[in-house]
Design an enzyme around this catalytic site. Structure first.
Site: not given
Ligand code: F6R
Length: 601
Positions: A2, A27, A72, A98-99, A477, A481, A484, A500, A596
């Site tokens: 959060c 967050r 969150w 948060n936590g 990647e 993207k 997501e 395969h 995030k």
């Molecule tokens: C995808 C994304 C996530 C983060 C993952 C790790 O766009 O942002 O897959 O890469 O949650 O986050 P960090 O790098 O903060 O450990």
């Protein structure tokens, strides 16, 4: 995970707290709330994003103290009742958290006489603090006593009616204090108050901060500790959209600038030398048998790119582990294993927990991160910062490029120290890195063309991304993207694996996006392109390769810069994902169900 924030000072708290929440929304955006404090408490909270909260906030309010939260959900669904701040029964103590409080059920039993109004693990905290206050404890003592009973990870901010101070305490969750001209700020992340101050103090685990409008005192138990100030280099507008519709688009466009900062002053093109502010002695680097990279999501894919580089440039076996699956086993010698955690936020619980496993085994650990003062930096022997600046969009973009660039520098550094890389070859990699910002700018200038292609294919059934070697993590990647932010089905495959199994999914309604660049075996990938074309799939190729054009329905040029070309390709994938999502009117900066930094395992 959060976002939490607080302010105490000479200005009205409401606009500061609500703007701070907007900046922290990456967050979590399941619910949001604010508590304003003077002789009483005024609490406003609502499920949904900060915009929904704003509808119920007063136009103005005189209170000069306040706390805020954007959530969150972990315990309890995203309802109005479960939104923070939570209060005691008398409405005098407000808490944002948060936590996760692991022992909240047993603590709840201790105050079972209280009426609980939410299903959260947090609500027990204001009830416990109120009980301590009622028993005659001073406010700071009450907060400390309750914090001492909490198991789990937490960053907590407490406001009490009629008390001039705010109190904050942390354990395994981030909290940073801002020293402003008009007063003092608190937040999970500096982006909440960057427009007010860049002078900060990072709170350490188990430290309690007591803030009033004149400053902050920090305690560890009974003892006062020195308040260390740091000056942030991030620009004040770094956490604003700067005219773009979304943070994600702004951050995609920021890549050239971010990369210049990543690279600045870290290499010498004449000698091929790399300078990183790390304590990795040559003797140690020559003794290692393996590098293990631990990371999640996009950072994991940056790690996969880097693993190829470590193996080829530094001649060291390198494995990449999904952090949540990591164990230190397999007969490895901890003294000869360097564990590298790659994490943008520095707060990802899975990555931290993997790191702790490596630390327990006795391995040397290193973090590659964007976030100064983050938890990861406290748990490793050395940190290398990627210097990408704040990234607000939930989908990682510029930080992926900066992670790969930083890891490439590290690979050259290790390669040179181990005597595995000639200065000529080192210079070749560094030339490629130097060319990266300009090459990415050329792609960004073609955004209109990418949008047209996105329009043509946006309604496809699924999207498949393929690549080999350095192109494979970029395929993964690209697919991550797209899924997501557009919610479309997208998968990344090692191109050779298509035949395969996944080939069964390919139809004329499944575009295939292929990496055809240096370092990604374009000639072999062309064979796979022919296979999907024979099944009528449209093919979009990002290419620096002569000879592929006649097999591509769409060809995007990748400037020839060598080993970093797949990272340039990735910028086409980012723009494509962005425009597909934008055409579908998705919540691009805050995709559903995601946040995030994921601070739960
Ligand atoms: C995808 C994304 C996530 C983060 C993952 C790790 O766009 O942002 O897959 O890469 O949650 O986050 P960090 O790098 O903060 O450990």
């Amino acid at each position: 995970m959060c976002g939490i924030t607080g302010y105490v000072g000479a200005d009205p708290a409401l606009p500061i707290i609500s703007d701070g929440l907007s900046n922290l929304e990456y967050r979590g955006y399941d619910s949001a709330g604010v508590a304003l404090v003077d002789e009483g408490l005024s609490v406003y909270k609502r499920s949904g994003a900060v915009a929904a909260l704003r509808e119920i906030l007063p136009e103005s309010a005189a209170q000069q103290r306040g706390i805020g939260h954007t959530r969150w959900s972990t315990h309890g669904p995203p309802t109005d009742e479960n939104a923070h701040p939570h209060t005691d029964e008398a409405g005098r103590v407000a808490v944002v958290h948060n936590g996760i409080i692991e022992n909240y059920e047993s603590l709840r039993a201790e105050v079972s006489e209280c009426t609980f109004t939410s299903e959260t693990d947090t609500e027990v905290i204001p009830h416990l603090i109120a009980r301590e206050l009622a028993a005659g404890s001073a406010p700071r003592d009450a907060v400390q006593t309750v914090a001492d009973c909490l198991a789990g990870s937490f960053a907590i901010v407490v406001a009490i009616a009629g008390v001039e101070q705010l109190f904050a305490i942390r354990k395994d969750s981030p909290l940073v204090i801002g020293h402003g001209e008009s007063g003092m700020f608190l937040a999970s992340d500096v982006t909440a108050f960057l427009e007010h101050t860049r002078t900060v103090t990072y709170l350490e685990d188990n430290e309690l901060a007591e803030l009033d409008s004149d400053g902050v005192s920090i305690y560890r138990g009974e003892d006062a500790v020195a308040v260390e100030r740091e000056q942030l280099e991030w620009e004040a507008d770094a956490a604003e959209k700067g005219g773009y519709d979304h943070y994600m688009l702004k951050e995609i466009h920021e890549q050239p600038r971010a990369l210049r900062k990543t690279l600045s002053g870290r290499f010498d093109l004449d000698s091929g030398a790399v300078t990183l502010d790390v304590d990795l002695p040559s003797e140690y680097l020559n003794s290692i048998e393996e590098i293990q990279i631990v990371a999640c999501g996009t950072s994991n894919y940056a790690g996969r790119y880097a693993a190829e580089l470590f193996e080829s440039l530094a001649d060291v076996r390198t494995t990449v582990e999904i952090a949540s699956e990591y164990t230190f086993s397999g007969g490895r010698d901890p003294w000869r294993t360097l564990v590298v955690a790659v994490t943008q936020s520095g707060e990802t619980a899975d990555t931290l927990s993997a790191l702790r496993r490596a630390n327990r085994a006795g391995a040397r650990t290193l973090a590659v991160t964007n976030t100064l003062g983050s938890t990861v930096t406290r748990e490793v022997e050395d940190s290398v910062f990627i210097r990408a600046g704040p990234e607000i969009g939930v989908a990682a973009t510029k930080t992926f490029a900066s992670q790969v660039a930083t890891l490439a520098l590290l690979a050259v550094f290790v390669g040179r120290e181990r005597g595995a890389l000639s200065s000529t070859d080192a210079i070749g990699v560094l030339e490629s890195l130097r060319g990266l910002p300009g090459a990415i700018q050329q792609v960004l200038d073609l955004e209109d063309e990418v949008r047209l292609v996105a329009e043509e294919y946006a309604e496809s059934d699924a999207f498949f991304f393929i690549g080999r070697r350095l192109g494979w993590p970029v395929a993964l990647e690209g697919a991550l993207k797209l899924k997501e932010i557009s919610y479309d089905h997208a998968e990344g495959f090692a191109a050779g694996e298509l035949k395969h199994g996944p080939l069964a999914l390919v139809t004329d309604r499944t575009p295939v996006l292929a990496v055809l660049t240096d370092g990604s075996r374009p000639k072999e990938t062309l064979n796979n392109i022919k296979e999907v074309q024979a099944r009528s799939a449209p093919v979009i190729g990002a290419s620096s390769f002569d000879g592929g054009s006649s097999y591509l329905d769409v060809e995007w040029d990748v400037p020839a810069i060598g080993v970093m070309e797949p990272i340039v390709t990735n910028v086409y994938w980012q723009l494509f994902a962005y425009h597909v999502a934008d055409l579908k009117d998705r919540s691009i900066d805050q995709p559903r169900n995601l946040a995030k930094s994921v601070t739960v395992e």
